[in-house]
Write an enzyme that holds these catalytic residues in place. Structure first.
Site, PDB file in Angstrom:
ATOM      1  N   GLU A  67       0.843  -1.202   0.000  1.00 15.56           N
ATOM      2  CA  GLU A  67       0.000   0.000   0.000  1.00 15.56           C
ATOM      3  C   GLU A  67       0.873   1.243   0.000  1.00 15.56           C
ATOM      4  O   GLU A  67       0.642   2.186  -0.761  1.00 15.56           O
ATOM      5  CB  GLU A  67      -0.885   0.026   1.257  1.00 15.56           C
ATOM      6  CG  GLU A  67      -2.054  -0.915   1.259  1.00 15.56           C
ATOM      7  CD  GLU A  67      -2.836  -0.822   2.556  1.00 15.56           C
ATOM      8  OE1 GLU A  67      -3.816  -1.571   2.686  1.00 15.56           O
ATOM      9  OE2 GLU A  67      -2.473  -0.010   3.438  1.00 15.56           O
ATOM     10  N   HIS A  68       1.848   1.224   0.867  1.00 18.68           N
ATOM     11  CA  HIS A  68       2.719   2.385   1.037  1.00 18.68           C
ATOM     12  C   HIS A  68       3.479   2.700  -0.245  1.00 18.68           C
ATOM     13  O   HIS A  68       3.611   3.860  -0.636  1.00 18.68           O
ATOM     14  CB  HIS A  68       3.694   2.121   2.181  1.00 18.68           C
ATOM     15  CG  HIS A  68       4.346   3.351   2.706  1.00 18.68           C
ATOM     16  ND1 HIS A  68       5.476   3.894   2.129  1.00 18.68           N
ATOM     17  CD2 HIS A  68       4.021   4.168   3.736  1.00 18.68           C
ATOM     18  CE1 HIS A  68       5.817   4.970   2.792  1.00 18.68           C
ATOM     19  NE2 HIS A  68       4.966   5.165   3.768  1.00 18.68           N
TER      20      HIS A  68
END
Length: 242
Positions: free
Chosen positions: A83-84
């Site tokens: 996600e990051h």
């Protein structure tokens, strides 16, 4: 009869966090706080580990702002790291605003991959030792986002105070973005008129020397430029970048 107003989707906030660590307490109150401000909130559910990364990327792309809740166990989750990385890619394209939140972890630990936060990342490094590019991308995204101005539990506490600070920061970012994009009708007219005047004046002068012909050419050139400028400014006002 007045035409019904078109539906405008409320701004979306994507929250990235380690589920087992924060879902049942802090994140619950944060979601309530953001939704009280009529914001659309996306969080991954319990089945997030099975979520297709393309669908996840779409949710991030649809968002205006992302809140990254760094915690001690954030880096033990491959989903959080993926996600990051996706958020970082959209930030680099100026398509997303990110607010880092340091929850019971220091800014230094996140930047330098130290402490418990860093220990979990080292475990991921060993797990994916045969994929150094993945590790490099994760490291780059973590250090880059951690450099941004964020919020800390050290300053605001780990409860309601931090929730309120995050909600306030999100609203501030949305307001600032809206004000930067706003173009009034008067500004559209002034910008368009100025562009037409400068363009037609310079180009018409270059094309002809006869005064009567010059005036006719100036008007002829000015009209399509005016239409083009008004169209571009209208598109900018109607469909601004996030």
């Amino acid at each position: 009869m007045a035409e019904p107003r078109s539906y405008q989707r409320p701004p979306q906030v994507f929250i990235s966090f380690h589920g087992d660590e924060l879902r049942d307490n802090f994140i619950r109150y944060l979601v309530w706080g953001l939704r009280d401000e009529r914001l659309n909130v996306f969080i991954d559910r319990a089945e997030a580990n099975k979520r297709d990364i393309r669908n996840l990327s779409t949710k991030i792309e649809e968002s205006n702002i992302a809140d990254v809740i760094f915690s001690k166990r954030y880096t033990e989750s491959e989903m959080c790291l993926n996600e990051h990385q996706k958020m970082h890619e959209h930030v680099k394209k100026s398509n997303l605003k990110v607010i880092p939140v340091f929850y019971d972890v220091s800014i230094s630990d996140v930047k330098n991959l130290e402490g418990e936060f860093g220990n979990h990342f080292e475990e991921m490094r060993m797990k994916y030792a045969n994929d150094p590019l993945k590790i490099l991308n994760w490291e780059d995204s973590l250090s880059s986002i951690a450099e941004r101005t964020g919020l800390t539990s050290e300053e605001h506490g780990m409860g309601l105070g931090l929730v309120m600070a995050i909600v306030k920061a999100v609203k501030s970012e949305l307001t600032d973005s809206s004000e930067r994009r706003k173009i009034t009708k008067g500004q559209v007219y002034v910008l368009a008129s100025a562009a037409v005047f400068i363009f037609s004046l310079i180009v018409a002068r270059l094309l002809c020397t006869d005064v009567k012909v010059y005036k006719a050419v100036k008007c002829f050139l000015g009209f399509p430029v005016l239409v083009g400028v008004l169209h571009q400014l209208y598109c900018l006002k109607k469909h601004p970048n996030r």
